[in-house]
Write an enzyme that holds these catalytic residues in place. Structure first.
Site, short mmCIF file in Angstrom:
data_model
loop_
_atom_site.label_atom_id
_atom_site.label_comp_id
_atom_site.label_asym_id
_atom_site.label_seq_id
_atom_site.Cartn_x
_atom_site.Cartn_y
_atom_site.Cartn_z
N ASN A 107 0.95 -1.23 0.17
CA ASN A 107 -0.05 -0.03 0.07
C ASN A 107 1.07 1.27 -0.01
O ASN A 107 2.14 1.15 -0.05
CB ASN A 107 -0.97 0.04 1.10
CG ASN A 107 -0.37 0.09 2.40
OD1 ASN A 107 0.26 0.81 2.84
ND2 ASN A 107 -0.28 -1.18 3.31
N ARG A 108 0.41 2.36 -0.16
CA ARG A 108 1.02 3.65 -0.29
C ARG A 108 1.34 4.22 1.00
O ARG A 108 2.10 5.47 1.01
CB ARG A 108 0.19 4.60 -0.95
CG ARG A 108 -0.15 4.30 -2.43
CD ARG A 108 -1.34 5.52 -3.08
NE ARG A 108 -1.75 4.94 -4.30
CZ ARG A 108 -1.26 4.82 -5.43
NH1 ARG A 108 0.15 5.06 -5.64
NH2 ARG A 108 -1.95 4.10 -6.37
#
Ligand code: CTP
Length: 408
Positions: free
Chosen positions: A218-219
């Site tokens: 994920n970011r």
């Protein structure tokens, strides 16, 4: 526009003096007014013109220059914060006894501003009983000690004593500054309000392996979790960070446990929770992981045009820590939501805190350019009853301090 703060950077005579230039530069770029006070020994390691060009101010060294303007008092009184980096064993000893035989010693004694020092010396000097006692004295007076790190020293040797990275020194100094009231009295006593508290924080984003070269991720950059660690450390806490794939450095004084996946994070958090008084789950944890991890790289020719992944649910770390909570343990979770409507965002947050069973939930809108990877954050903090107890918007360290204010 923000009012520039006055940062005094004291540089003493160690080889790491050349790295102090980056500290000066970071504060100048931040819009602060920086005044360098270098000892004569420091100027044997780094040139005055360099420091003057980077700080955009004259560099002072000599106690007997500018006597008419009472410089040793003037610089100290104007400071919002004093940083000494590098701080040699000798300068730490002088600070511990309050010696004022040069401009830097005078400046520090004449100031009520918080003091942040970044020791740098050889391992033997750092471990020497005299230095250990001097550092303890400074700490007990509210001085924030940043580092030293462990690593390659000036010669071929390696050990504790390496000056902390300039980026971390600046971040820690900003964490201290963040809590000072503009124009207020010195807040040195308020700075260390979490002394001795054991705070466990998770940060970063987990990665769920698919094969030896690929993962589902994920970011999350880990910036908010690391800002929490920096702020807690600056307030005197003993901090453990369970860190998943961070993009930012962690202060060496934080006990860091590196993990990759959600399952690893679950194990590390469960173990560390046994001795934690406060737990903050700032990490972005993958809810699902691939059911099987391929031993070799997944090859196109074996798969064809469509690849279907089967995912299984990961443990909910926050919910399991909350369920196993010890008496008196405070647990704070985060809610990462993409909902743009403020009321619906709070409704999601209220449902989430009742599912998770934690004491507070920091509701955080995320999305491209919002929350993840950015320097700023906007959060609303809910209590168990879903009542808004705090709202914060600003740098991640100021948001961190607002969250740490919940610790009674
Ligand atoms: N969290 C956790 N374990 C998981 C998933 C999330 O401990 N497997 C924690 C996060 O660290 C955060 C909180 O739970 O503190 C909420 O995470 P978030 O991603 O917002 O919510 P989810 O529980 O994943 O629910 P959903 O994705 O459905 O919103």
């Amino acid at each position: 526009m923000k009012t520039p703060r006055t940062i005094v950077v004291g540089i003493t005579g160690g080889i790491a003096a050349y790295k102090a230039v980056n500290i000066v530069r970071a504060f100048v770029l931040n819009g602060d007014s920086v005044h360098v006070v270098a000892t004569a020994a420091a100027l044997r390691f780094v040139g005055k013109p360099t420091l003057e060009a980077i700080s955009r101010n004259p560099v002072h060294t000599d106690l007997y220059e500018g006597v008419a303007e009472v410089r040793h008092v003037a610089i100290g009184q104007s400071a919002d914060l004093i940083i000494v980096a590098p701080a040699t064993a000798n300068s730490i000893a002088k600070l511990a006894v309050g010696l004022a035989d040069d401009l830097l010693g005078n400046t520090i004694l004449a100031s009520t501003a918080p003091l942040v020092i970044a020791p740098a010396m050889h391992t033997e000097m750092w471990n020497n009983a005299a230095t250990v006692a001097n550092v303890a004295t400074l700490r007990s007076r509210g001085v924030t000690i940043v580092g030293p790190g462990v690593g390659r020293l000036t010669g071929t040797d390696t050990g504790a004593g390496r000056m902390e990275d300039p980026e971390t020194i600046v971040a820690m100094a900003l964490a201290v500054l963040d809590r000072l009231q503009p124009g207020g009295e010195s807040a040195v006593s308020a700075v260390h309000d979490l002394t001795g508290r054991r705070v466990l924080i998770s940060a970063g984003g987990t990665r769920e392996p698919l094969d030896p070269v690929r993962f589902l991720g994920n970011r999350s950059s880990g910036k908010q979790g690391v800002a929490l660690a920096q702020a807690a450390l600056a307030r005197g806490a003993q901090v453990t960070l369970v860190a998943a794939n961070l993009e930012v450095p962690v202060p060496t004084s934080v006990t860091t446990v590196r993990v990759t996946s959600a399952v690893e994070m679950h194990e590390a958090m469960t173990l560390a929770a046994e001795s934690a008084e406060v737990i903050i789950m700032a990490a972005a944890v993958a809810d699902y992981r691939p059911k099987t991890v391929q031993v070799g790289k997944i090859k196109k020719e074996d798969v064809g045009d469509t690849l279907t992944l089967e995912l299984v649910k990961n443990p909910d770390i926050l919910a399991s820590l909350s369920a196993a909570r010890r008496r008196g343990q405070l647990i704070i979770g985060f809610a990462a939501e993409t909902e743009t409507d403020a009321d619906r965002l709070l409704t999601l947050g209220r449902a989430k805190i009742s599912r998770k069973g934690c004491d507070y939930l920091v509701v955080n809108r995320v999305g491209p350019g919002v929350g993840f990877g950015t320097e700023r954050n906007t959060v609303t903090v809910l209590d168990r009853d879903g009542v808004i107890v705090n709202e914060a918007s600003g740098s991640k360290v100021s948001v961190a301090n607002c969250i740490l204010d919940l610790i009674g």
